[in-house]
Write a protein that holds these residues in place. Sequence first.
Motif, PDB file in Angstrom:
ATOM      1  N   TRP A 717       0.924  -1.148  -0.051  1.00 40.52           N
ATOM      2  CA  TRP A 717      -0.262  -0.106  -0.371  1.00 40.52           C
ATOM      3  C   TRP A 717       0.825   1.421   0.169  1.00 40.52           C
ATOM      4  N   VAL A 718       1.576   1.328   0.903  1.00 41.94           N
ATOM      5  CA  VAL A 718       2.646   2.310   1.028  1.00 41.94           C
ATOM      6  C   VAL A 718       3.462   2.864  -0.327  1.00 41.94           C
ATOM      7  N   ARG A 719       4.020   1.306  -1.128  1.00 35.72           N
ATOM      8  CA  ARG A 719       4.749   1.725  -2.452  1.00 35.72           C
ATOM      9  C   ARG A 719       3.748   2.363  -3.477  1.00 35.72           C
ATOM     10  N   LEU A 720       2.536   1.583  -3.244  1.00 36.63           N
ATOM     11  CA  LEU A 720       1.986   2.416  -4.058  1.00 36.63           C
ATOM     12  C   LEU A 720       1.012   4.080  -4.123  1.00 36.63           C
ATOM     13  N   VAL A 725      -0.277   5.926  -7.640  1.00 35.01           N
ATOM     14  CA  VAL A 725      -1.359   4.521  -8.605  1.00 35.01           C
ATOM     15  C   VAL A 725      -2.779   5.306  -8.670  1.00 35.01           C
ATOM     16  N   SER A 726      -3.676   4.963  -9.638  1.00 34.78           N
ATOM     17  CA  SER A 726      -5.244   5.311  -9.192  1.00 34.78           C
ATOM     18  C   SER A 726      -5.908   4.279  -9.199  1.00 34.78           C
ATOM     19  N   PHE A 727      -5.107   3.259  -9.446  1.00 28.88           N
ATOM     20  CA  PHE A 727      -5.445   1.802  -9.823  1.00 28.88           C
ATOM     21  C   PHE A 727      -5.362   1.074  -9.380  1.00 28.88           C
ATOM     22  N   PRO A 728      -4.903   0.525  -7.508  1.00 27.96           N
ATOM     23  CA  PRO A 728      -4.201  -0.572  -7.246  1.00 27.96           C
ATOM     24  C   PRO A 728      -5.214  -1.514  -7.585  1.00 27.96           C
ATOM     25  N   ALA A 772      -9.764   1.961   0.141  1.00 27.71           N
ATOM     26  CA  ALA A 772      -8.973   3.536   0.944  1.00 27.71           C
ATOM     27  C   ALA A 772      -9.211   4.427  -0.185  1.00 27.71           C
ATOM     28  N   VAL A 773      -9.006   4.173  -1.369  1.00 31.22           N
ATOM     29  CA  VAL A 773      -9.106   4.569  -3.071  1.00 31.22           C
ATOM     30  C   VAL A 773      -9.967   5.353  -2.947  1.00 31.22           C
ATOM     31  N   ALA A 774     -10.783   4.020  -2.790  1.00 31.23           N
ATOM     32  CA  ALA A 774     -12.834   4.660  -3.103  1.00 31.23           C
ATOM     33  C   ALA A 774     -13.304   6.042  -2.523  1.00 31.23           C
ATOM     34  N   TRP A 775     -13.168   5.464  -1.020  1.00 30.21           N
ATOM     35  CA  TRP A 775     -12.880   7.176   0.107  1.00 30.21           C
ATOM     36  C   TRP A 775     -12.630   7.775  -0.397  1.00 30.21           C
ATOM     37  N   THR A 776     -11.674   8.245  -1.129  1.00 25.66           N
ATOM     38  CA  THR A 776     -11.348   9.241  -1.956  1.00 25.66           C
ATOM     39  C   THR A 776     -11.595   9.307  -3.801  1.00 25.66           C
TER      40      THR A 776
END
Length: 870
Positions: A717-720, A725-728, A772-776
């Motif tokens: 996660w930290v690396r992404l 990265v917007s599409f993990p 985590a990405v979906a919340w933003t």
Amino acid sequence: MEHVPPPAEELARLDRELAELDARRAQLLTRRAWLLAALRPTAPTAAPGWNPSAWGAPPPGRPGAPAQPWGYVPKQPSAPRSAQNVLLTLGGLLLTVAAVAFTLVSWGSMGIGGRSAVLAAVTLGALIAPAVLLRRGLAATAEALTALALVLTLLDVYAVHAVAAPDTDGLGFTAVASAVLAVLWAAYGLALGKLRLPLPAAVVLAQWPLLFWAWAAGAPALVVGWALLATAVLDGVIALWGKGSGVRVTACVGGSAMGFSALMVGLALSTTASGPLGAAAPGALLLAAAAAALAGAWRAPKGFARTGGVVAGLAAVAAVGGVPAAALSDGWRVLAYLLCGLAVAGAVRAGLPRDAARGVLAASGAVVAGALVWALPSLAAVLLGPVTLLSDVWAGSPGGFRSALGSTLPWSELAAAPVVLALVAGLLGSAYRWWPSVVRIAAPLAAPRTADTGTPGAGVPGAAGAAAPWPGWSGWSGAGVGAGARRRPSGAALRGAAGAGALALGWGALLLAGVVLDVPYAVAVAGETALVGGLLALAVRGAGSGRGASAVPVTALVGAVSGAVSVGLLSLASEGAAYAVFGALTVLFAGAAFRVGAEVPRAVFAVASVVWGTVLTGFAGRSLDLDPHEAAPLVLLVPALTVLLGARLRRNPVALPVELTGALGALVAVGLAVTDAPFLALVLALCGVLAAGAAVRPERRPVAGYLAAALFVLATWVRLAASEVSFPEAYTLPVTVPALVVGVLRRRGDPEASSWTAYGPGLAATLLPSLAVAWTDTDWLRPLLLGVAALVITLLGARYRLQALLVLGGVVLALDGLHELAPYVAQVAGALPRWLPPALAGLLLLVVGATYEQRLRDARRLKDALGRMR
């Protein structure tokens, strides 16, 4: 043969018998309460003249009182004596107030004859009335009138001074008047022996004549001290031979106050004297006070005798030590008092009564403790002073030991501190070395007295012929003394405490000597490191000899760790000193861990060695001019070594503390890398590798396995996030799919394997980053797809009873739905009245509270259902 049941069966039998006894006792108590209620008289309901006692019922009183003979009518109790005392006290107070008002207000309106006649008549009547009342048996009334007479005599004295001798000095008149009143009231109390107030009042009045006389004469402070001491001696005589407990208690209180004041006067004059001759006069006062206290201790009861011995010892030390101390500088005066305090301990062999000798010995110990309290703050400054170097590491070697400490203490005035510590350490070390001689000397003080003869140790095993001061000197005492004998510390424990004190104080004396002499910085660092090595050798030797838990090895262990921390901080001023010290500490503690046999010291040494090694790797990063996040991978070298060492030690008790310390070092590395996301991902991945290496061992697998999985996922996660990265999912799905395939194969081979082990890492690798990405994410597609995937996973978990799928899918689905509903919930909440949300919350709490038991059962069922899943 007698059958001996197993312990479990015998314990169950005992429990059953105890339960039966408790039940029988409860039955008997219930029957007893019923019988008491049946015997208790009830309110009269028959014709006048009804008397329950005439029929044999017990009169009102305590429960269970024996029945009186038939026809007996109990006498009605009189008014309680407490009410009588209150009435008499109020009456006496009112009469006293009236007398005071008369003297102060109406006195001037009468002539001299009238005044004299009124005062004489009232005072004489108040003095004669108690004698008449005592003959009639009215003792309480007599006491009240005696109090009034006492106040009247004081008013008489005031009136005489105001009218007959107005020009007389008030202090001198008060001295004479208090002496005359003390004699008169003593004679009055002896004449009327049944009165309890006159004699204590005479003792109180006797406190003031000498003091007011010295004050009126303008005598110097030394004369005032002698007056106070003479009064205290008089009080002591009264306390020993006085009549009645009230007189003795009053004399004790007065003597304590006057004696303490005399000692304070003498001590103040002795400590402020300009020279030895000036300290001799107050020293004589202090010696006289010591002699008086010792004379009183010779005849006083046990507790007072010990107190008298303590006072005598302290006063003697202040008297004798004050003379040479007046000729010394401020930094060396404490040494004079310490030597006198040690000399006072010789009273043990002076033939004093046992309790008085114990008090003198306690006074000697108090002087030694006071000297140590004076010296220990400087030792604390030596140990904690190098903390200031943390703000400027490797700034350069200071010139001397004092400049490295950064302390503002007046070291020139503390020159005697190492001498004090060394002297006390030498005495304790001598006691540790020649302990049998100490036991033989202390035997008369420690041996218990028998109730018959009072002979120390009479009838006690081991007291006659042997040097043991009480039975069981080498262990817990009390054998042969009786079942209620009080336990005393064993001789081995006392000897160990002496040895431990000698070791700690000797170590402190060496440290303080270096500061007082202001040795060069390199010598100070080398000396402290050598002291740490010596303490480690003592700890290893003591633990290896089978006395690992005794006081001396434990003190050496604590001192070695404390000294290592102190010298480590001290070495931070120089780069070369830091490497040398921490390298030496690492080797010394590792060697001690290898040599020692006891588990606890070995664990402490091993953990300390790991800590010092971790600090060394941090120094390496600083020497290479690396930023903190760049030095973080270097710090992981020691945790890697701890993992390898743990694999080598396996189930050795030392393995777990060493590995946990290495884990703390890894946590430090993570903290160093927090400021740079790519390095943080690298450090987290390396930590995951270390955790996976530890998980190879079966005993570490339950914890280290999950930790490794979590660290790998977190590193991903930290690396992404660092790569923006917007599409993990493009990176996580290729990991999730094979991980789930491996999980399926694992479950087929081992149906009992946990779903968390099989599917947890794979699902978390995709679900959590996507959440985590979906919340933003402001778009609707990702939350929709994530919600559908989480719903499918939740249903599969419920269908196949897989805990990991159900929990992970349910949590992700709930959080994703909350994210989507949050804007609408906020709009609705804004449209509602302000009072409605609190009202709804309160209603919810009421409903939950009303159905709490049902909700609790539901929660337990849910917990059981989840627990049954794999």
